[in-house]
Design an enzyme around this catalytic site. Sequence first.
Site, PDB file in Angstrom:
ATOM      1  N   CYS A 114      33.573  29.922  19.785  1.00 28.98           N
ATOM      2  CA  CYS A 114      34.746  30.403  19.065  1.00 28.98           C
ATOM      3  C   CYS A 114      34.324  31.610  18.246  1.00 28.98           C
ATOM      4  O   CYS A 114      33.135  31.904  18.135  1.00 28.98           O
ATOM      5  CB  CYS A 114      35.274  29.344  18.098  1.00 28.98           C
ATOM      6  N   ARG A 169      35.384  35.787  22.567  1.00 27.54           N
ATOM      7  CA  ARG A 169      34.678  34.528  22.304  1.00 27.54           C
ATOM      8  C   ARG A 169      35.605  33.307  22.409  1.00 27.54           C
ATOM      9  O   ARG A 169      35.149  32.172  22.313  1.00 27.54           O
ATOM     10  CB  ARG A 169      34.071  34.542  20.895  1.00 27.54           C
ATOM     11  N   TRP A 212      38.084  28.578  21.236  1.00 32.85           N
ATOM     12  CA  TRP A 212      37.871  28.221  22.642  1.00 32.85           C
ATOM     13  C   TRP A 212      37.689  26.708  22.620  1.00 32.85           C
ATOM     14  O   TRP A 212      36.662  26.198  22.180  1.00 32.85           O
ATOM     15  CB  TRP A 212      36.636  28.930  23.182  1.00 32.85           C
ATOM     16  N   ASN A 259      32.712  26.811  14.538  1.00 37.08           N
ATOM     17  CA  ASN A 259      32.334  27.062  15.925  1.00 37.08           C
ATOM     18  C   ASN A 259      31.201  26.094  16.237  1.00 37.08           C
ATOM     19  O   ASN A 259      30.231  26.039  15.495  1.00 37.08           O
ATOM     20  CB  ASN A 259      31.868  28.529  16.036  1.00 37.08           C
ATOM     21  N   GLY A 260      31.333  25.320  17.315  1.00 36.86           N
ATOM     22  CA  GLY A 260      30.266  24.384  17.669  1.00 36.86           C
ATOM     23  C   GLY A 260      30.835  23.023  18.023  1.00 36.86           C
ATOM     24  O   GLY A 260      32.047  22.881  18.256  1.00 36.86           O
ATOM     25  N   GLU A 305      24.746  29.922  47.397  1.00 36.09           N
ATOM     26  CA  GLU A 305      25.215  30.502  46.136  1.00 36.09           C
ATOM     27  C   GLU A 305      24.473  31.814  45.830  1.00 36.09           C
ATOM     28  O   GLU A 305      25.076  32.774  45.339  1.00 36.09           O
ATOM     29  CB  GLU A 305      25.064  29.490  44.987  1.00 36.09           C
ATOM     30  N   LYS A 356      26.479  35.305  45.246  1.00 39.63           N
ATOM     31  CA  LYS A 356      26.327  36.150  44.046  1.00 39.63           C
ATOM     32  C   LYS A 356      25.996  37.571  44.465  1.00 39.63           C
ATOM     33  O   LYS A 356      26.553  38.531  43.959  1.00 39.63           O
ATOM     34  CB  LYS A 356      25.210  35.647  43.125  1.00 39.63           C
ATOM     35  N   GLU A 400      29.051  39.361  46.284  1.00 44.06           N
ATOM     36  CA  GLU A 400      30.257  39.682  45.510  1.00 44.06           C
ATOM     37  C   GLU A 400      30.037  40.782  44.483  1.00 44.06           C
ATOM     38  O   GLU A 400      30.960  41.524  44.186  1.00 44.06           O
ATOM     39  CB  GLU A 400      30.865  38.436  44.871  1.00 44.06           C
ATOM     40  N   HIS A 405      18.075  28.597  65.381  1.00 47.90           N
ATOM     41  CA  HIS A 405      19.165  28.259  66.297  1.00 47.90           C
ATOM     42  C   HIS A 405      20.152  29.416  66.461  1.00 47.90           C
ATOM     43  O   HIS A 405      21.268  29.208  66.930  1.00 47.90           O
ATOM     44  CB  HIS A 405      19.883  27.005  65.800  1.00 47.90           C
ATOM     45  N   LYS A 458      39.176  36.730  38.105  1.00 46.57           N
ATOM     46  CA  LYS A 458      38.540  35.600  37.423  1.00 46.57           C
ATOM     47  C   LYS A 458      39.251  34.287  37.720  1.00 46.57           C
ATOM     48  O   LYS A 458      38.626  33.246  37.784  1.00 46.57           O
ATOM     49  CB  LYS A 458      38.512  35.869  35.910  1.00 46.57           C
TER      50      LYS A 458
HETATM   51  C1  F6R Z   1      32.167  33.539  42.384  1.00 51.06           C
HETATM   52  C2  F6R Z   1      33.395  33.077  41.810  1.00 51.06           C
HETATM   53  C3  F6R Z   1      34.424  32.502  42.730  1.00 51.06           C
HETATM   54  C4  F6R Z   1      35.010  31.244  42.093  1.00 51.06           C
HETATM   55  C5  F6R Z   1      36.178  30.704  42.919  1.00 51.06           C
HETATM   56  C6  F6R Z   1      36.707  29.423  42.353  1.00 51.06           C
HETATM   57  O1  F6R Z   1      31.312  34.008  41.400  1.00 51.06           O
HETATM   58  O2  F6R Z   1      33.584  33.145  40.634  1.00 51.06           O
HETATM   59  O3  F6R Z   1      33.905  32.219  43.976  1.00 51.06           O
HETATM   60  O4  F6R Z   1      33.986  30.294  42.023  1.00 51.06           O
HETATM   61  O5  F6R Z   1      37.212  31.652  42.955  1.00 51.06           O
HETATM   62  O6  F6R Z   1      37.106  29.596  41.035  1.00 51.06           O
HETATM   63  P1  F6R Z   1      37.282  28.374  40.060  1.00 51.06           P
HETATM   64  O7  F6R Z   1      35.956  27.786  39.805  1.00 51.06           O
HETATM   65  O8  F6R Z   1      37.912  28.960  38.848  1.00 51.06           O
HETATM   66  O9  F6R Z   1      38.192  27.408  40.771  1.00 51.06           O
END
Ligand code: F6R
Length: 597
Positions: A2, A27, A71, A97-98, A470, A474, A477, A493, A592
């Site tokens: 927060c 935050r 938050w 915050n915490g 993963e 990363k 993307e 294979h 996001k």
């Molecule tokens: C990758 C990323 C996306 C999300 C995906 C699901 O870094 O952020 O692949 O993981 O869009 O999003 P959430 O977890 O919000 O359902």
Amino acid sequence: MCGIVGYIGRQDALPILIEGLKHLEYRGYDSAGVAILGKDLQIQKSQGHIAALEAKLVQMDGTTGLAHTRWATHGRPSDLNAHPFTDCSGAMAIVHNGIIENFQALKEDLLAKGHTFVSETDTETLVHLFEEHYKGDLAEAVRAGLKKVVGSYAVAVIHRDHPGMLVAARNENPLVVGVSADGEGVMASDVTPLLDFTHEFTFLEDGDLVVLREGEFQLMDLDGEPVERPVHVVDWNLEDAQKGGFEHFMLKEIFEQPQAILDSMMGRIVEEDLTALAPPDVDKIKIIACGTSYHAGLIGKYILESLAGLDTTVEMASEYRYSNLAKESALVVAITQSGETIDTISAVREAKRRGTSTLAITNVVGSTITREADQTIYTRAGPEIGVAATKTFITQLIAIYLLAFALGAKRRTIGAEHLRVLREELRRLPSQVQQVLNNRDLIKGVAEPIHEAHDVYFIGRNINYPSALEGALKLKEISYIHAEGYPAGEMKHGPIALVGEDTPIIAIVVDDPVRPKMLSNIMEVSARDAPVFAVGLEDDVELAKLVDVVIPVPRTNPIFSPVVVLVSLQLLAYFVAHMRKCSIDKPRNLAKSVTVE
Ligand code: F6R
């Protein structure tokens, strides 16, 4: 996570605090509030962004005040759960915050003493605790109260009977104080809201308490003994400051992971009974998720199967909802950092239609998934601004470990001694992740040869096969390099046809039963002239001889290895993307939270 801001001076505090909150909105942004000490103590607060608070604010006169942007961790976002909180007499206001780990026990005690509560938060306990100890000396009341608290806090308090005074304290959550050239006393969670007042700051350390007045502040410990802390000159601009001096939010969030892991575990390793979240007769789990959360689910399959003996399957949420299953018998666990991914929400609805119980793992308190699923575990990573999931992903893994411990204990698939050792190992993860972060320069060096590649292959086995997936996600993307993750045994294979001197291989090799097989798979790709970089143990001499460079990770129980491996791979992706001058925090075409199917 927060945001807190406090002001004492000669100016009208309200506009200063609101402006300060806007700089701290990164935050936390699910609710906000402000307390002003004028002729009386006045408080206004509101669910939603700071703009929502601003829209309904009425003027409050006074030159001392506190403000907070929230938050949520305990209690959903709402007007009632927003800070500041007051005590029963309405004389004291606090922001926090915490996480107060022992708030339930404290609250019960305070209720028995006649205190009344209005919110679902852990924070409200603090203000009543301070009221209980208040005998006319505010700092003394805060010190005495905090001695009873287990948990993390940055907390700030004002009191009607102490105009021009602000008391604040810190344990495991940041707090900084300063005094402007005109003598205004300012404090906040970070320096961002304070840069208009001063560039000279004192950062509180754990166990510190500060009494701030116009023109001065005194630092002491919880026994009231004076402490001294250095003054730092911070010459950042506002944007630098919001990123804590890091160049991108993603890098900052990668570095926040030791704290995020700690917050996610707090009060849950032993104290909280997570078995209550699963129906008593659960014998199968189906995880549904998308993207990075899906990868957390794939790692979760290994964790839940080996620790809790639960038959676990993992499906992409976007596919689950269109599968032909008429009746669902597994407990459906939906993983989504945002809690708003429509594919995952729709899959949960479908699972319920198929007649099963659902459990969500999410980072956002009060998000849609929490209303759709029967139960929720929150990951407590704090807000993640970078589009690429980092700390939200690692804390999803922490939630799964905790769930597996609880279910394993209940189903007697983990013995008491084994559980004790696992808990100890889990507690070590924050410092082990810190060790990985300390390798940032070495990892940057590995990024150099990779950043010009067109294709990169990540290989791993067993629990680190999904780590390879993963790692590849990363990289692709944020750097836009084509990358794929493969189970190392699968290369021969088909995919090995693509391997040659232009295709770097990132191999994940830890000390587990599949290590000898991984070494053989490395030799297979090396024989095709591929440059090989490994994420592996520092003391693995045999591995070091087979590959170009080893990114060292600390030795963990293999079940925890994806955590240290993936923090390394997050950093690798970051540095590659940086060298390619990509838009790291906002990669092209990505959002996001993905609210379209
Ligand atoms: C990758 C990323 C996306 C999300 C995906 C699901 O870094 O952020 O692949 O993981 O869009 O999003 P959430 O977890 O919000 O359902």
